[in-house]
Design an enzyme around this catalytic site. Structure first.
Site, PDB file in Angstrom:
ATOM      1  N   ARG A 288      -5.444  -8.552  14.258  1.00  0.00           N
ATOM      2  CA  ARG A 288      -4.610  -8.548  13.059  1.00  0.00           C
ATOM      3  C   ARG A 288      -4.170  -9.941  12.637  1.00  0.00           C
ATOM      4  O   ARG A 288      -3.712 -10.131  11.506  1.00  0.00           O
ATOM      5  CB  ARG A 288      -3.376  -7.658  13.277  1.00  0.00           C
ATOM      6  CG  ARG A 288      -3.713  -6.194  13.471  1.00  0.00           C
ATOM      7  CD  ARG A 288      -2.461  -5.340  13.634  1.00  0.00           C
ATOM      8  NE  ARG A 288      -2.789  -3.939  13.811  1.00  0.00           N
ATOM      9  CZ  ARG A 288      -3.006  -3.075  12.822  1.00  0.00           C
ATOM     10  NH1 ARG A 288      -2.933  -3.483  11.573  1.00  0.00           N
ATOM     11  NH2 ARG A 288      -3.294  -1.810  13.072  1.00  0.00           N
TER      12      ARG A 288
ATOM     13  N   HIS B  63     -12.121   4.783   9.340  1.00  0.00           N
ATOM     14  CA  HIS B  63     -11.168   4.671  10.442  1.00  0.00           C
ATOM     15  C   HIS B  63     -11.596   5.550  11.604  1.00  0.00           C
ATOM     16  O   HIS B  63     -11.954   6.712  11.406  1.00  0.00           O
ATOM     17  CB  HIS B  63      -9.766   5.100   9.995  1.00  0.00           C
ATOM     18  CG  HIS B  63      -9.263   4.359   8.790  1.00  0.00           C
ATOM     19  ND1 HIS B  63      -9.714   4.639   7.517  1.00  0.00           N
ATOM     20  CD2 HIS B  63      -8.363   3.355   8.675  1.00  0.00           C
ATOM     21  CE1 HIS B  63      -9.112   3.825   6.661  1.00  0.00           C
ATOM     22  NE2 HIS B  63      -8.292   3.042   7.339  1.00  0.00           N
TER      23      HIS B  63
ATOM     24  N   ARG C 231       0.992   4.918   0.811  1.00  0.00           N
ATOM     25  CA  ARG C 231       0.297   5.992   1.509  1.00  0.00           C
ATOM     26  C   ARG C 231       0.777   7.328   0.948  1.00  0.00           C
ATOM     27  O   ARG C 231       1.730   7.919   1.422  1.00  0.00           O
ATOM     28  CB  ARG C 231       0.556   5.872   3.007  1.00  0.00           C
ATOM     29  CG  ARG C 231      -0.284   4.808   3.699  1.00  0.00           C
ATOM     30  CD  ARG C 231      -1.725   5.272   3.887  1.00  0.00           C
ATOM     31  NE  ARG C 231      -1.720   6.523   4.648  1.00  0.00           N
ATOM     32  CZ  ARG C 231      -1.685   6.570   5.992  1.00  0.00           C
ATOM     33  NH1 ARG C 231      -1.673   5.462   6.702  1.00  0.00           N
ATOM     34  NH2 ARG C 231      -1.653   7.739   6.616  1.00  0.00           N
TER      35      ARG C 231
ATOM     36  N   GLU D 215      -8.928  10.957   9.324  1.00  0.00           N
ATOM     37  CA  GLU D 215      -8.935   9.505   9.560  1.00  0.00           C
ATOM     38  C   GLU D 215      -7.517   8.986   9.803  1.00  0.00           C
ATOM     39  O   GLU D 215      -7.219   7.826   9.529  1.00  0.00           O
ATOM     40  CB  GLU D 215      -9.621   8.787   8.403  1.00  0.00           C
ATOM     41  CG  GLU D 215     -11.082   9.218   8.251  1.00  0.00           C
ATOM     42  CD  GLU D 215     -11.984   8.141   7.697  1.00  0.00           C
ATOM     43  OE1 GLU D 215     -11.566   6.976   7.599  1.00  0.00           O
ATOM     44  OE2 GLU D 215     -13.137   8.478   7.379  1.00  0.00           O
TER      45      GLU D 215
ATOM     46  N   LYS E 202     -13.457  -2.048   4.399  1.00  0.00           N
ATOM     47  CA  LYS E 202     -12.459  -1.933   5.451  1.00  0.00           C
ATOM     48  C   LYS E 202     -12.946  -1.056   6.601  1.00  0.00           C
ATOM     49  O   LYS E 202     -13.434   0.047   6.385  1.00  0.00           O
ATOM     50  CB  LYS E 202     -11.167  -1.336   4.892  1.00  0.00           C
ATOM     51  CG  LYS E 202     -10.052  -1.190   5.940  1.00  0.00           C
ATOM     52  CD  LYS E 202      -8.847  -0.466   5.364  1.00  0.00           C
ATOM     53  CE  LYS E 202      -7.764  -0.281   6.430  1.00  0.00           C
ATOM     54  NZ  LYS E 202      -6.678   0.602   5.983  1.00  0.00           N
TER      55      LYS E 202
ATOM     56  N   SER F 197       2.233   2.118   9.457  1.00  0.00           N
ATOM     57  CA  SER F 197       1.368   3.244   9.130  1.00  0.00           C
ATOM     58  C   SER F 197       0.246   3.442  10.132  1.00  0.00           C
ATOM     59  O   SER F 197      -0.530   4.400  10.016  1.00  0.00           O
ATOM     60  CB  SER F 197       0.761   3.057   7.731  1.00  0.00           C
ATOM     61  OG  SER F 197      -0.046   1.889   7.694  1.00  0.00           O
TER      62      SER F 197
ATOM     63  N   ARG G  91      -4.763   8.887   2.825  1.00  0.00           N
ATOM     64  CA  ARG G  91      -5.514   8.878   4.076  1.00  0.00           C
ATOM     65  C   ARG G  91      -5.672  10.325   4.559  1.00  0.00           C
ATOM     66  O   ARG G  91      -4.683  11.032   4.750  1.00  0.00           O
ATOM     67  CB  ARG G  91      -4.777   8.038   5.132  1.00  0.00           C
ATOM     68  CG  ARG G  91      -5.516   7.899   6.451  1.00  0.00           C
ATOM     69  CD  ARG G  91      -6.803   7.095   6.312  1.00  0.00           C
ATOM     70  NE  ARG G  91      -6.541   5.741   5.850  1.00  0.00           N
ATOM     71  CZ  ARG G  91      -7.107   5.223   4.754  1.00  0.00           C
ATOM     72  NH1 ARG G  91      -7.953   5.935   4.024  1.00  0.00           N
ATOM     73  NH2 ARG G  91      -6.842   3.992   4.393  1.00  0.00           N
TER      74      ARG G  91
ATOM     75  N   GLU H 176       0.852  -1.186   0.000  1.00  0.00           N
ATOM     76  CA  GLU H 176       0.000   0.000   0.000  1.00  0.00           C
ATOM     77  C   GLU H 176       0.890   1.238   0.000  1.00  0.00           C
ATOM     78  O   GLU H 176       1.715   1.421   0.907  1.00  0.00           O
ATOM     79  CB  GLU H 176      -0.895   0.041   1.240  1.00  0.00           C
ATOM     80  CG  GLU H 176      -1.744   1.314   1.312  1.00  0.00           C
ATOM     81  CD  GLU H 176      -2.501   1.465   2.625  1.00  0.00           C
ATOM     82  OE1 GLU H 176      -3.641   1.954   2.604  1.00  0.00           O
ATOM     83  OE2 GLU H 176      -1.943   1.092   3.678  1.00  0.00           O
TER      84      GLU H 176
END
Length: 256
Positions: free
Chosen positions: A213, A143, A48, A86, A170, A232, A82, A46
């Site tokens: 997780r 989030h 960011r 959040e 998510k 992150s 992001r 990912e």
């Protein structure tokens, strides 16, 4: 439930897939973290983009995406901005946010694109349509870094993401006690059993939430995030440690 195929991985099948975040501020840091992520044996990466200091300079987004796509080879790339609200690194308005998403799509380098639910369900629906036209998968996300919402609210958010057309749903929340972790896991299990047509990605953050997780295969979360260097979000552990823990819970490794 639908499986989501991205390059050589299938999300929603077997053990949760491991995603490593790339959170460098400079091109050099980003590329170094990309190499660390590849070496960790993660399933996908990912980027960011909100960490990238040069993001808004002309052409830099497209150049960075090209570097990442070439460097990652066949490893799938999730592209995320992001927002500060959040847990992200930069403030951004709705128009800038949509512009970022459209430029990431137009680049042709993203395999998956993160879209925050609370930036607007109309925006989410529109991006899903445009992304699917290009063969890009959408991760709708929400989030909460302050608390864990009630179970009913977590399920409601996930269902709204699904109704908007997202491929992956998510939800991440901060637990204030162990009961909050149970709330997140219970919501995941109930959503998976009763409502989910698409794979879920859920996690309880921080040290308290670590169990969430690694227990996705049991409760119904199809992806988890592990650090290869700098993480992150609170509670991320190393991708290699994460892989071993997933193997133990999934029965792939002996306990003795």
């Amino acid at each position: 439930m639908n499986m989501v195929r991205v390059r050589d991985i299938t999300i929603g099948e077997g053990a949760p897939k491991i995603c490593v975040p790339i959170v460098g501020r400079s091109r050099e840091e980003i590329l170094r973290q990309m190499e660390e992520g590849k070496a960790s044996g993660a399933d996908l990466a990912e980027w960011r983009a909100d960490w990238y200091e040069a993001l808004w300079e002309p052409g830099r987004l497209e150049e960075m995406l090209l570097d990442l796509r070439e460097g990652l080879g066949n490893l799938p790339l999730l592209v995320t901005f992001r927002t500060a609200g959040e847990g992200g690194e930069q403030e951004i308005g709705a128009e800038e946010y949509e512009e970022f998403l459209m430029r990431a799509l137009a680049s042709g380098k993203a395999d998956l694109l993160d879209v925050e639910l609370f930036m607007g369900e109309g925006l989410l629906k529109g991006i899903c349509v445009k992304a699917h036209e290009r063969g890009v998968r959408v991760v709708a996300s929400s989030h909460d870094f302050q608390k864990t919402p009630p179970k009913e609210e977590i399920i409601s958010r996930l269902r709204r993401m699904q109704e908007a057309g997202a491929d992956l749903l998510k939800m991440a929340a901060m637990p204030l006690d162990a009961g909050d972790v149970l709330t997140l896991l219970t919501a995941t299990w109930e959503m998976r059993r009763r409502f989910a047509a698409q794979p879920l990605i859920t996690m309880s953050m921080g040290k308290l939430g670590l169990i969430s997780r690694i227990s996705g295969e049991i409760f119904g979360s199809a992806m988890t995030f592990g650090a290869a260097g700098r993480g992150s979000a609170p509670g991320q552990i190393g991708a290699e440690e994460l892989r071993r823990a997933l193997g133990i819970l999934g029965g792939e490794e002996d306990l003795w």
